[in-house]
Design an enzyme around this catalytic site. Structure first.
Site, PDB file in Angstrom:
ATOM      1  N   GLU A 215       0.790  -1.226   0.000  1.00 43.84           N
ATOM      2  CA  GLU A 215       0.000   0.000   0.000  1.00 43.84           C
ATOM      3  C   GLU A 215       0.834   1.293   0.000  1.00 43.84           C
ATOM      4  O   GLU A 215       0.786   2.071   0.956  1.00 43.84           O
ATOM      5  CB  GLU A 215      -0.950   0.013   1.199  1.00 43.84           C
ATOM      6  CG  GLU A 215      -1.896  -1.170   1.230  1.00 43.84           C
ATOM      7  CD  GLU A 215      -2.986  -1.038   2.306  1.00 43.84           C
ATOM      8  OE1 GLU A 215      -2.904  -0.109   3.117  1.00 43.84           O
ATOM      9  OE2 GLU A 215      -3.908  -1.856   2.312  1.00 43.84           O
TER      10      GLU A 215
ATOM     11  N   GLU B 155      -5.297  -8.684   1.137  1.00 44.01           N
ATOM     12  CA  GLU B 155      -5.956  -8.358   2.413  1.00 44.01           C
ATOM     13  C   GLU B 155      -7.430  -8.123   2.152  1.00 44.01           C
ATOM     14  O   GLU B 155      -7.799  -7.421   1.202  1.00 44.01           O
ATOM     15  CB  GLU B 155      -5.426  -7.063   3.053  1.00 44.01           C
ATOM     16  CG  GLU B 155      -4.051  -7.164   3.623  1.00 44.01           C
ATOM     17  CD  GLU B 155      -3.593  -5.854   4.269  1.00 44.01           C
ATOM     18  OE1 GLU B 155      -4.441  -5.035   4.690  1.00 44.01           O
ATOM     19  OE2 GLU B 155      -2.370  -5.659   4.326  1.00 44.01           O
TER      20      GLU B 155
HETATM   21  C1  FCB Z   1      -4.421  -2.009   5.597  1.00 49.29           C
HETATM   22  C2  FCB Z   1      -3.047  -2.336   6.111  1.00 49.29           C
HETATM   23  C3  FCB Z   1      -3.036  -3.377   7.199  1.00 49.29           C
HETATM   24  C4  FCB Z   1      -4.202  -3.225   8.143  1.00 49.29           C
HETATM   25  C5  FCB Z   1      -5.496  -3.081   7.398  1.00 49.29           C
HETATM   26  C6  FCB Z   1      -6.716  -2.955   8.281  1.00 49.29           C
HETATM   27  O1  FCB Z   1      -4.415  -0.730   5.052  1.00 49.29           O
HETATM   28  O2  FCB Z   1      -2.224  -2.805   5.066  1.00 49.29           O
HETATM   29  O3  FCB Z   1      -1.798  -3.310   7.842  1.00 49.29           O
HETATM   30  O4  FCB Z   1      -3.960  -2.218   9.033  1.00 49.29           O
HETATM   31  O5  FCB Z   1      -5.436  -1.977   6.547  1.00 49.29           O
END
Ligand code: FCB
Length: 471
Positions: free
Chosen positions: A183, A377
């Protein structure tokens, strides 16, 4: 329900685990974490401070003044956590290396004691038949590199490539899945423009320099890894993405959606995949007297071939180009780009739950960029209530996971190449500026005792994986 009300998804009971046929073949299942959020052991075995250690000490920066000194103490509980991961029946485990543990101070040789920890982790995964999916940078820049200018400084990209090489030399014989950055939008915008993440700077121009140097660091590191690799290598980068639509058909709203998509998505993916920055975004930046510090050869490095695009998805947004009072220019003198709520249920992060946005996002990414993708994620924080034995009946999290897995399935059915899913997160952990109050884990962590208890969502995930695999 008001737009800001928090509420659980509309689920009387959690959906029972069931096979998801579109995800049954050639699909990898995993759980994800990151170093600073779980490891603790902040000054063990030669690790030096990262920008997050420093930022956590700034009064008011993190809720309740919390920090990652101990976190889930994963550094000392690796064996137990490996057993927990294996118990979930997943194929892959996504984790990140702590740069200042591997290369204290961000320069010089690798730290053997830091490497030894990751050796134990990687070997333990492989012994259990779990594929390590390694991220080089999940936000913990060595503090010394921030003191030397941080990501807005070009040299940091070179330091990152050097660190990537050290890491690959240490672990590349066993780890084949390498993600450069997690990110970069968050590193640049939250860290250098909005100041709500480490290092807490508020300078939009510096943030845009950070974008370019993060991407350059990615490209240089990718080049080094390709050169060093003697065997299979699956190389990627992970971006946080969502679907961004205009709130109405009005030209101002369409313009706002274009700007949001430009700064949030195309500013990263166009150079990574097409080797050029989007012209409209460059023009928007020029109107703010900001120039990306591009030098000859940078875009060729940045657009080095990718094997996989990691997609982190939590929510989607619709945008309006006017303030609530109808103005098209904000107090900062810039065109208004205002996220307008859909009126959906929200998670404990106050993020709206928009699963179909994931389907549309994946189809759009497939159309515009054509890369194989993995969801690196996806998950949700809810205000879990633990029973006396630690059990958590988290029907809301199960509902979230179920809806989003089905959204991935729909994207696959529509032709998008998505071949993996990592639930965020394995454990409740240090949620950055929100501290420990926001719990994303499939496994509960009792921070007083460090006891781990698999939540209902963890059991549900394991069963869903098992039933979907059909073996
Ligand atoms: C993302 C991050 C991760 C976590 C989630 C909820 O942006 O990569 O580390 O904090 O959000």
């Amino acid at each position: 329900m008001t737009a800001t009300a928090k509420s659980s998804p509309d689920l009387a009971a959690a959906p029972a685990p069931a096979a998801i046929p579109e995800l049954s073949a050639d699909f990898r299942w995993g759980v994800a974490t990151s170093a600073y959020q779980i490891e603790g052991a902040a000054d063990a075995d030669g690790r030096t401070p990262s920008i997050w250690d420093t930022f956590c000490r700034v009064p008011g920066a993190v809720v309740r003044g919390e920090n990652g000194d101990v976190a889930c103490d994963h550094y000392h509980r690796t064996a137990e956590d490996l057993a927990v991961i294996a118990g979930l029946g997943v194929d892959c485990y996504r984790f990140s290396l702590s740069w200042p543990r591997v290369q204290p101070g961000g320069r010089g040789p690798a730290n053997p004691r830091g490497i030894a920890f990751y050796d134990r982790l990687v070997d333990g995964l492989l012994e259990r038949g779990i594929t390590p999916w390694l991220t080089l940078y999940h936000w913990d820049l060595p503090q010394e590199l921030e003191d030397a200018g941080g990501w807005p400084a070009r040299d940091t990209a070179h330091r990152f490539a050097e660190y990537a090489e050290l890491a690959y030399r240490a672990l590349g014989d066993r780890v084949t899945h390498w993600t450069t950055l997690n990110e970069p939008w968050c590193s640049a915008m939250l860290g250098y423009a909005e100041g709500v993440h480490a290092p807490g700077r508020r300078d939009f121009g510096a943030a845009m320099s950070a974008v370019h140097h993060l991407l350059l660091g990615h490209g240089l590191a990718a080049g080094r890894l390709r050169d060093l690799a003697r065997g299979p290598l699956e190389l990627g980068i992970t971006l946080n993405l969502g679907r961004g639509t205009p709130a109405t058909d009005a030209p101002a709203d369409r313009e706002a959606a274009r700007r949001a998509d430009g700064l949030g998505t195309r500013l990263y993916l166009d150079p990574l995949v097409h080797g050029r920055y989007p012209e409209d975004v460059v023009a928007d930046l020029a109107a703010r007297d900001v120039t990306l510090p591009v030098r000859d050869g940078d875009l060729a490095a940045i657009s080095a071939p990718l094997d996989v695009l990691g997609v982190n998805y939590y929510s989607s947004h619709q945008f309006s180009g006017t303030t609530e009072d109808g103005a098209t220019t904000g107090e900062d003198g810039l065109p208004v780009v205002r996220a307008v709520p859909f009126g959906r249920p929200r998670t404990a992060m106050d993020w709206e739950i928009v699963p179909e946005g994931l389907t549309e996002l994946l189809l759009r990414l497939h159309r515009d960029y054509g890369l194989p993708m993995v969801i690196t994620e996806n998950g949700a924080a809810f205000d879990d209530v633990a029973e006396e034995d630690g059990a958590v009946r988290d029907v809301d999290r199960i509902g979230y996971l179920d809806q989003h897995l089905r959204a991935v399935a729909a994207a696959r059915a529509g032709g998008a190449r998505v071949d993996g899913y990592f639930a965020w997160s394995l454990l409740d952990n240090f949620e950055w500026a929100e501290g420990y109050g926001k719990r994303f884990g499939l496994v509960r962590v009792d921070y007083d005792t460090q006891r781990r208890t698999v939540k209902d969502s963890g059991h549900w995930y394991r069963e869903t994986v098992r039933l979907t695999r059909g073996r």
